[in-house]
Write a protein that holds these residues in place. Structure first.
Motif, PDB file in Angstrom:
ATOM      1  N   GLU A 207      16.627   7.982  19.165  1.00  0.00           N
ATOM      2  CA  GLU A 207      15.571   7.597  20.102  1.00  0.00           C
ATOM      3  C   GLU A 207      14.399   8.561  20.039  1.00  0.00           C
ATOM      4  N   ARG A 208      14.686   9.852  19.932  1.00  0.00           N
ATOM      5  CA  ARG A 208      13.613  10.846  19.839  1.00  0.00           C
ATOM      6  C   ARG A 208      12.817  10.651  18.560  1.00  0.00           C
ATOM      7  N   LEU A 209      13.513  10.320  17.470  1.00  0.00           N
ATOM      8  CA  LEU A 209      12.851  10.105  16.198  1.00  0.00           C
ATOM      9  C   LEU A 209      11.913   8.911  16.255  1.00  0.00           C
ATOM     10  N   ILE A 210      12.373   7.816  16.847  1.00  0.00           N
ATOM     11  CA  ILE A 210      11.542   6.624  16.918  1.00  0.00           C
ATOM     12  C   ILE A 210      10.339   6.864  17.824  1.00  0.00           C
ATOM     13  N   VAL A 211      10.517   7.655  18.861  1.00  0.00           N
ATOM     14  CA  VAL A 211       9.394   7.966  19.746  1.00  0.00           C
ATOM     15  C   VAL A 211       8.315   8.735  18.991  1.00  0.00           C
ATOM     16  N   LEU A 212       8.726   9.721  18.166  1.00  0.00           N
ATOM     17  CA  LEU A 212       7.728  10.513  17.457  1.00  0.00           C
ATOM     18  C   LEU A 212       7.124   9.738  16.291  1.00  0.00           C
ATOM     19  N   PHE A 213       7.840   8.729  15.812  1.00  0.00           N
ATOM     20  CA  PHE A 213       7.339   7.959  14.668  1.00  0.00           C
ATOM     21  C   PHE A 213       6.469   6.810  15.181  1.00  0.00           C
ATOM     22  N   LYS A 214       5.249   7.140  15.508  1.00  0.00           N
ATOM     23  CA  LYS A 214       4.288   6.136  15.954  1.00  0.00           C
ATOM     24  C   LYS A 214       3.195   6.007  14.903  1.00  0.00           C
ATOM     25  N   ILE A 215       2.896   4.764  14.554  1.00  0.00           N
ATOM     26  CA  ILE A 215       1.855   4.515  13.581  1.00  0.00           C
ATOM     27  C   ILE A 215       0.495   4.817  14.202  1.00  0.00           C
ATOM     28  N   ASN A 216      -0.349   5.475  13.469  1.00  0.00           N
ATOM     29  CA  ASN A 216      -1.698   5.766  13.913  1.00  0.00           C
ATOM     30  C   ASN A 216      -2.462   4.452  14.109  1.00  0.00           C
ATOM     31  N   PRO A 217      -2.925   4.146  15.324  1.00  0.00           N
ATOM     32  CA  PRO A 217      -3.612   2.872  15.560  1.00  0.00           C
ATOM     33  C   PRO A 217      -4.979   2.793  14.901  1.00  0.00           C
ATOM     34  N   ASN A 218      -5.481   3.927  14.399  1.00  0.00           N
ATOM     35  CA  ASN A 218      -6.826   3.955  13.821  1.00  0.00           C
ATOM     36  C   ASN A 218      -6.823   3.987  12.287  1.00  0.00           C
ATOM     37  N   ILE A 219      -5.682   3.663  11.677  1.00  0.00           N
ATOM     38  CA  ILE A 219      -5.630   3.690  10.218  1.00  0.00           C
ATOM     39  C   ILE A 219      -6.576   2.648   9.620  1.00  0.00           C
ATOM     40  N   VAL A 220      -7.116   3.013   8.467  1.00  0.00           N
ATOM     41  CA  VAL A 220      -8.005   2.099   7.741  1.00  0.00           C
ATOM     42  C   VAL A 220      -7.485   1.991   6.309  1.00  0.00           C
ATOM     43  N   PRO A 221      -6.637   1.002   6.029  1.00  0.00           N
ATOM     44  CA  PRO A 221      -6.111   0.857   4.674  1.00  0.00           C
ATOM     45  C   PRO A 221      -7.235   0.524   3.691  1.00  0.00           C
ATOM     46  N   ARG A 222      -7.100   1.054   2.497  1.00  0.00           N
ATOM     47  CA  ARG A 222      -8.017   0.633   1.435  1.00  0.00           C
ATOM     48  C   ARG A 222      -7.213   0.101   0.255  1.00  0.00           C
ATOM     49  N   ILE A 223      -7.801  -0.821  -0.449  1.00  0.00           N
ATOM     50  CA  ILE A 223      -7.126  -1.475  -1.565  1.00  0.00           C
ATOM     51  C   ILE A 223      -7.898  -1.177  -2.839  1.00  0.00           C
ATOM     52  N   GLU A 224      -7.191  -0.725  -3.852  1.00  0.00           N
ATOM     53  CA  GLU A 224      -7.787  -0.510  -5.163  1.00  0.00           C
ATOM     54  C   GLU A 224      -7.053  -1.392  -6.170  1.00  0.00           C
ATOM     55  N   MET A 225      -7.793  -2.022  -7.048  1.00  0.00           N
ATOM     56  CA  MET A 225      -7.204  -2.859  -8.082  1.00  0.00           C
ATOM     57  C   MET A 225      -7.033  -2.008  -9.342  1.00  0.00           C
ATOM     58  N   LEU A 226      -5.806  -1.866  -9.784  1.00  0.00           N
ATOM     59  CA  LEU A 226      -5.487  -0.909 -10.840  1.00  0.00           C
ATOM     60  C   LEU A 226      -5.543  -1.529 -12.227  1.00  0.00           C
ATOM     61  N   GLY A 227      -6.220  -0.831 -13.121  1.00  0.00           N
ATOM     62  CA  GLY A 227      -6.179  -1.159 -14.530  1.00  0.00           C
ATOM     63  C   GLY A 227      -6.726  -2.528 -14.886  1.00  0.00           C
ATOM     64  N   GLU A 228      -6.444  -2.921 -16.109  1.00  0.00           N
ATOM     65  CA  GLU A 228      -6.898  -4.215 -16.592  1.00  0.00           C
ATOM     66  C   GLU A 228      -6.125  -5.360 -15.943  1.00  0.00           C
ATOM     67  N   GLY A 229      -4.896  -5.058 -15.482  1.00  0.00           N
ATOM     68  CA  GLY A 229      -4.098  -6.084 -14.817  1.00  0.00           C
ATOM     69  C   GLY A 229      -4.521  -6.347 -13.393  1.00  0.00           C
ATOM     70  N   LEU A 230      -5.355  -5.463 -12.837  1.00  0.00           N
ATOM     71  CA  LEU A 230      -5.873  -5.618 -11.471  1.00  0.00           C
ATOM     72  C   LEU A 230      -4.756  -5.811 -10.449  1.00  0.00           C
ATOM     73  N   LEU A 231      -3.720  -4.976 -10.553  1.00  0.00           N
ATOM     74  CA  LEU A 231      -2.641  -5.016  -9.576  1.00  0.00           C
ATOM     75  C   LEU A 231      -3.010  -4.133  -8.389  1.00  0.00           C
ATOM     76  N   PRO A 232      -2.769  -4.591  -7.158  1.00  0.00           N
ATOM     77  CA  PRO A 232      -3.269  -3.867  -5.981  1.00  0.00           C
ATOM     78  C   PRO A 232      -2.469  -2.602  -5.665  1.00  0.00           C
ATOM     79  N   LEU A 233      -3.210  -1.557  -5.356  1.00  0.00           N
ATOM     80  CA  LEU A 233      -2.689  -0.321  -4.791  1.00  0.00           C
ATOM     81  C   LEU A 233      -3.242  -0.207  -3.376  1.00  0.00           C
ATOM     82  N   ILE A 234      -2.352  -0.016  -2.391  1.00  0.00           N
ATOM     83  CA  ILE A 234      -2.770   0.180  -1.005  1.00  0.00           C
ATOM     84  C   ILE A 234      -2.662   1.664  -0.688  1.00  0.00           C
TER      85      ILE A 234
END
Length: 262
Positions: free
Chosen positions: A10-37
């Motif tokens: 329970e203590r672990l789950i309490v401390l494991f809170k996702i940051n509500p202000n995250i801003v994911p970015r996506i990059e398309m890798l290589g010639e195959g254009l596979l996504p990296l988050i």
């Protein structure tokens, strides 16, 4: 997997809170254009998580994979806490069908501990986690010390940036043909191009490699989480001066997770 009391979980789950202000970015890798988050500052209290790992994790040698170090299984609660916020973007970005069910597998806290000269040949070149398109890799960088990041590679002769079922037989032969130790002895240099007085030096994969071109690097940054297809050829870019360390307080501590969509 270690058994934890309800209070600890329970203590672990309490401390494991996702940051509500995250801003994911996506990059398309290589010639195959596979996504990296890439998501920086993924959880609110990364120091609390690393403290938990230091106190509770039970690290041991990894005999299951080619990982060059020690690992500690992650409990189910923490894996679900990590992955649940990622499911919607993963379905959307990687195009999984709503009928496919996510199944986490091989989830560990990890530390690199193998000396460069003790590496198996296969551990000195980029690798892929699977040839199947339904496996997604998730890595969370945890410590606030400087450490080596990750590189994504293309095999020069074949041009392969990722390995699928069609490419796997040919690439398996490529790996066999490289035969790192024999090439080192014959050419008087290692596959990474290092030698002393004609004697080969075995080492971790670097961005400078005779057989592979590194087309993308990403720094190790504390509390940075990355997501990418397991088919991609990639490697940790190990800094031997800082990264080979069994201490979770100072070593190259990561959370490594995989999700298979069935």
């Amino acid at each position: 997997m270690s058994t934890l009391s309800i209070t600890t979980v329970e203590r672990l789950i309490v401390l494991f809170k996702i940051n509500p202000n995250i801003v994911p970015r996506i990059e398309m890798l290589g010639e195959g254009l596979l996504p990296l988050i890439v998501i920086d500052d993924y959880i609110e209290d990364v120091n609390g998580l690393t403290q938990y790992i230091t106190q509770q994790a039970k690290f041991s040698a990894d005999g299951h994979t080619q990982y060059p170090g020690i690992r500690s299984p992650m409990i189910k609660d923490i894996v679900l806490a990590y992955l649940k916020p990622l499911m919607q973007p993963i379905y959307k970005i990687y195009g999984f069908a709503a009928t496919q069910t996510p199944s986490p597998c091989d989830n560990y806290f990890s530390l690199i501990t193998t000396a460069a000269n003790d590496l198996a040949d296969i551990q000195t070149i980029p690798h892929f986690d699977t040839y199947q398109p339904n496996l997604i890799a998730v890595i969370h960088y945890l410590n606030d010390k400087p450490h080596g990041g990750i590189g994504f590679f293309k095999h020069k002769r074949t041009g392969y940036e990722f390995i699928n079922e069609l490419r796997k037989p040919e690439y398996d032969q490529v790996v066999n043909d490289i035969n790192l130790s024999a090439a080192s002895r014959i050419n008087g240099s290692s596959i990474n191009g290092s030698s002393i007085n004609g004697s080969s030096i075995k080492g971790y994969c670097s961005v400078n490699h005779r057989e592979f071109e590194c087309y993308k690097t990403l720094n190790y940054k504390p509390n940075r989480l990355i997501v990418f297809p397991g088919m991609l050829l990639h490697s940790s870019l190990v800094d031997v001066t800082t990264d080979i360390d069994p201490n979770p307080k100072t070593g190259r501590l990561t959370a490594n997770m995989f999700v298979k969509f069935l």
